[in-house]
Structure formats: C-alpha cells, structure tokens
Scaffold this motif. Structure first.
Motif, PDB file in Angstrom:
ATOM      1  N   TYR A   1       0.844  -1.190   0.000  1.00 47.61           N
ATOM      2  CA  TYR A   1       0.000   0.000   0.000  1.00 47.61           C
ATOM      3  C   TYR A   1       0.878   1.237   0.000  1.00 47.61           C
ATOM      4  CZ  TYR A   1      -4.269  -2.611   0.636  1.00 47.61           C
ATOM      5  OH  TYR A   1      -5.347  -3.438   0.446  1.00 47.61           O
ATOM      6  N   LYS A   2       1.496   1.511  -1.159  1.00 48.98           N
ATOM      7  CA  LYS A   2       2.372   2.659  -1.292  1.00 48.98           C
ATOM      8  C   LYS A   2       2.250   3.216  -2.704  1.00 48.98           C
ATOM      9  CE  LYS A   2       5.758   2.907   1.324  1.00 48.98           C
ATOM     10  NZ  LYS A   2       6.887   3.236   2.142  1.00 48.98           N
ATOM     11  N   CYS A   3       2.127   4.531  -2.795  1.00 48.98           N
ATOM     12  CA  CYS A   3       2.032   5.198  -4.090  1.00 48.98           C
ATOM     13  C   CYS A   3       3.399   5.178  -4.763  1.00 48.98           C
ATOM     14  CB  CYS A   3       1.550   6.633  -3.894  1.00 48.98           C
ATOM     15  SG  CYS A   3       1.506   7.613  -5.405  1.00 48.98           S
TER      16      CYS A   3
ATOM     17  N   GLY B   1       1.833   6.071   2.031  1.00 47.19           N
ATOM     18  CA  GLY B   1       1.567   4.704   2.457  1.00 47.19           C
ATOM     19  C   GLY B   1       0.554   4.650   3.584  1.00 47.19           C
ATOM     20  N   SER B   2       0.458   3.488   4.209  1.00 41.81           N
ATOM     21  CA  SER B   2      -0.500   3.276   5.284  1.00 41.81           C
ATOM     22  C   SER B   2      -0.088   4.020   6.545  1.00 41.81           C
ATOM     23  CB  SER B   2      -0.615   1.790   5.599  1.00 41.81           C
ATOM     24  OG  SER B   2      -1.086   1.090   4.484  1.00 41.81           O
ATOM     25  N   ARG B   3      -1.085   4.498   7.272  1.00 40.95           N
ATOM     26  CA  ARG B   3      -0.883   5.154   8.563  1.00 40.95           C
ATOM     27  C   ARG B   3      -1.675   4.391   9.608  1.00 40.95           C
ATOM     28  NH1 ARG B   3       2.277   9.923   9.191  1.00 40.95           N
ATOM     29  NH2 ARG B   3       2.814  10.525   7.095  1.00 40.95           N
ATOM     30  N   SER B   4      -1.148   4.294  10.798  1.00 42.41           N
ATOM     31  CA  SER B   4      -1.886   3.616  11.859  1.00 42.41           C
ATOM     32  C   SER B   4      -2.630   4.645  12.695  1.00 42.41           C
ATOM     33  CB  SER B   4      -0.943   2.803  12.738  1.00 42.41           C
ATOM     34  OG  SER B   4      -0.021   3.649  13.375  1.00 42.41           O
TER      35      SER B   4
ATOM     36  N   ARG C   1      -5.530   3.582   4.938  1.00 45.64           N
ATOM     37  CA  ARG C   1      -4.808   3.274   3.709  1.00 45.64           C
ATOM     38  C   ARG C   1      -5.130   4.307   2.636  1.00 45.64           C
ATOM     39  NH1 ARG C   1      -5.674  -3.085   4.182  1.00 45.64           N
ATOM     40  NH2 ARG C   1      -3.734  -3.543   5.276  1.00 45.64           N
ATOM     41  N   PRO C   2      -4.146   4.639   1.793  1.00 48.07           N
ATOM     42  CA  PRO C   2      -4.407   5.597   0.714  1.00 48.07           C
ATOM     43  C   PRO C   2      -5.279   4.966  -0.369  1.00 48.07           C
ATOM     44  CG  PRO C   2      -2.199   4.738   0.522  1.00 48.07           C
ATOM     45  CD  PRO C   2      -2.745   4.199   1.808  1.00 48.07           C
ATOM     46  N   ASN C   3      -5.976   5.808  -1.103  1.00 50.52           N
ATOM     47  CA  ASN C   3      -6.824   5.347  -2.201  1.00 50.52           C
ATOM     48  C   ASN C   3      -5.934   5.145  -3.425  1.00 50.52           C
ATOM     49  OD1 ASN C   3      -8.840   4.811  -3.993  1.00 50.52           O
ATOM     50  ND2 ASN C   3      -9.855   6.789  -3.815  1.00 50.52           N
TER      51      ASN C   3
END
Length: 63
Positions: free
Chosen positions: A3-5, A11-14, A30-32
């Motif tokens: 999950y990374k552009c 990327g993903s953040r918690s 999570r990013p779109n």
C-alpha cells in the motif's frame, strides 16, 4: 501489493477506531490507490498511484 504510491510514496498510517464507549482499537488508514499505466523514468509501467497524484497530474498517463 504494498500500500504505497509509486509517485509520492504515500503509504498506510496507523490510528485508532474509537467506539461509542470511547474504547480504542488499532486500525490502518490506507491511501486510495488505483492501478494506472504511467510513464515512470520514461518507461511505460503499470503502477499503483494514489488519487491525489492523479488529480494533481503528478502521474503522467501513458497512452
């Protein structure tokens, strides 16, 4: 798929999901990401790109 552009590296953040009783449990934001044919370093490749990069024309679509 990670999950990374591919363009900006977003990327993903918690974070936390907070219930009505204010109990917190862990989750991921999570990013779109969209699969897109782009020109990356002059080469046409299919990569995952976030929608903010698509809207701001940071990712050049390969035709």
């Amino acid at each position: 798929m990670s999950y990374k552009c591919a363009v900006c590296g977003k990327g993903s953040r918690s974070g936390n999901t907070v219930s009505h009783s204010n109990k917190a449990s862990k989750r991921l934001f999570r990013p779109n990401l969209q699969s897109l044919n782009i020109l990356l370093n002059g080469i046409k490749t299919r990569e995952y790109v976030c929608t903010s990069c698509i809207k701001s024309n940071k990712a050049k679509k390969a035709i």
